[in-house]
Design an enzyme around this catalytic site. Structure first.
Site, PDB file in Angstrom:
ATOM      1  N   TYR A 119       0.887  -1.115  -0.141  1.00 20.57           N
ATOM      2  CA  TYR A 119      -0.016   0.154  -0.150  1.00 20.57           C
ATOM      3  C   TYR A 119       1.003   1.286   0.097  1.00 20.57           C
ATOM      4  CZ  TYR A 119      -3.379   3.438   1.511  1.00 20.57           C
ATOM      5  OH  TYR A 119      -4.177   4.557   1.613  1.00 20.57           O
ATOM      6  N   GLU A 207      -3.839   7.389  -4.187  1.00 16.13           N
ATOM      7  CA  GLU A 207      -3.752   6.022  -3.323  1.00 16.13           C
ATOM      8  C   GLU A 207      -3.541   5.043  -4.167  1.00 16.13           C
ATOM      9  OE1 GLU A 207      -7.164   4.064  -1.730  1.00 16.13           O
ATOM     10  OE2 GLU A 207      -6.513   4.215   0.203  1.00 16.13           O
TER      11      GLU A 207
END
Ligand code: ADP
Ligand code: MG
Length: 402
Positions: A119, A207
């Site tokens: 991530y 993101e």
């Protein structure tokens, strides 16, 4: 303002970020044609909606056993079959709510082998007034869950705007992701591309989930497999090219209409419509409605120069929401005088044929004149003296009308 994954990836690629090849498609034919242009032998057909969790999502029309919104295909026929099933149908994910979102666009992309998923995100950290990089080895899944149960696995690195991105930031991200050697260099390069994109586009968030290690014939490669990019709406005036990426079908129609009139409107779940000038007063109005046991149907800031046209447009937008059972107008006449606002309210209420209770609280310049105009309008407008009084009255009026 948010954009689709395929748009985000096209943007990131321009800044040197490594993304697998892919082509957007609006129809089954386009999906097959797109796949033909990719090297194969593995393709991924991805639903393009402004919501995450597509992979684990379910199509409303297809039953519980059907595949989700991110599907692998080994042949052009499989690409075609997936495209047929997905286009026009409604995908429900953890982020769409029960209603789901209709899939009108697909992204056909190169299928890659995945070794590990990470991530990586950039966002504006209001506490430090800096861009923060959030990195975790626990990618691909629900990052909120990771943050909740294993917060030590989330690393935050802030970037001083005076120096900008420095090589040590790249090393820190590589370390947070447990990467060394060439993969660490690739991570630093991706970070640099993300940071440049962030600054150049006035982004509010980028993101990447997942960023993945992909074993290839030329060794391990880091690829961005999913990207969510949002921009600061207040900066869109200087990014005309980005404004074209807006997909209005993804937005609430009332919010789109409101933005055309330069009204700040956000739909909420309650039954009391609010029309207020100034964001602070709007927040206070919503709070006091709640304090009196009811819930606001919207946030609406008509701005400092609330003209008759704006007030009329605002009434229409509020009333389009079938949940609205009463309206509370709370306006401070500072830049605009109260009598002008009162005239606007009366004209607007007549024009839209107002059928729900209306409580108006006016304060400021020429307030007496304004109240007189409301009182002699012949409309059933309930005047209020202050914020508390206004909230009590609208809650009581709605209860009485029900
Ligand atoms: P979402 O987050 O909306 O579910 P993603 O784009 O993250 O959608 O896709 C879900 C999962 O599908 C990823 O975590 C990854 O494992 C897999 N995936 C996505 N893109 C590819 C690709 N190009 N090749 C192989 N697998 C992929
Ligand atoms: Mg994802």
């Amino acid at each position: 303002m948010n954009i689709h994954e395929y748009q985000a990836k096209e943007l990131l690629a321009k800044y040197g970020v490594a993304v697998p090849k892919g082509i957007a498609a609006m129809s089954v034919e386009e999906a097959v044609a797109a796949a033909k242009q990719l090297p194969g032998p593995l393709y991924v057909v991805k639903a393009q909606i402004h919501a995450g969790g597509r992979g684990k999502g379910k199509f409303k029309e297809l039953g519980p056993d059907a595949k989700g919104g991110v599907r692998l295909a080994k042949t052009l026929d499989e690409v075609e079959a997936h495209a047929k099933e997905m286009l026009g149908n409604t995908l429900v994910t953890v982020q769409t709510g029960e209603a789901g979102k209709q899939v009108n666009r697909l992204y056909i992309t190169d299928g890659v082998d995945i070794g590990k998923e990470f991530y990586l995100a950039l966002l504006v950290d209001r506490a430090t007034s800096r861009i923060a990089v959030v990195a975790s080895t626990e990618g691909g899944m629900d990052i909120e869950e990771v943050a909740h149960s294993t917060p030590e696995k989330i690393h935050t690195i802030t970037i001083d705007p005076a120096t900008g991105l420095m090589p040590h930031h790249g090393r820190a991200v590589a370390k947070a992701l447990d990467l060394s050697g060439d993969l660490a260099k690739q991570a630093a390069k991706i970070l640099e591309g993300l940071y440049r994109t962030f600054l150049a586009t006035d982004a509010s968030q980028i993101e990447i989930n997942p960023l993945a290690i992909c074993p290839t014939a030329e060794g391990d490669k880091l690829y961005v497999l999913d990207a969510k990019v949002g921009f600061d709406s207040n900066a869109m005036f200087r990014h005309k090219d980005l404004a074209d990426l807006r997909d209005l079908t993804e937005e609430d129609p009332a919010e789109v209409e409101a933005s055309e009139y330069d009204l700040a409107y956000i739909k909420l779940d309650g039954n009391i419509g609010c029309m207020v000038n100034g964001a602070g007063l709007a927040m206070a109005t919503m709070d006091i409605i709640k304090l009196n046991g009811a819930f606001p149907a919207n946030f609406l800031d008509v701005g400092g120069g609330a003209s008759k046209e704006k007030v009329t447009a605002a009434f229409k937008i509020i009333l389009k929401d079938p949940a609205v059972q009463g309206i509370l107008v709370n306006i401070f006449g500072g830049i605009m005088k109260c009598d002008i606002i009162a005239e606007g309210i009366v004209a607007a209420a007549k024009e839209v044929n107002l059928s729900v209770p209306l409580v108006v609280r006016l304060e400021g310049t020429n307030v007496e004149k304004g109240k007189e105009i409301l009182a002699s309008s012949g409309l059933a407008i309930v005047p209020a003296n202050d914020l508390g009084d206004a909230a009590k009255k609208i809650v009581a009026e709605v209860a009485k009308a029900a």
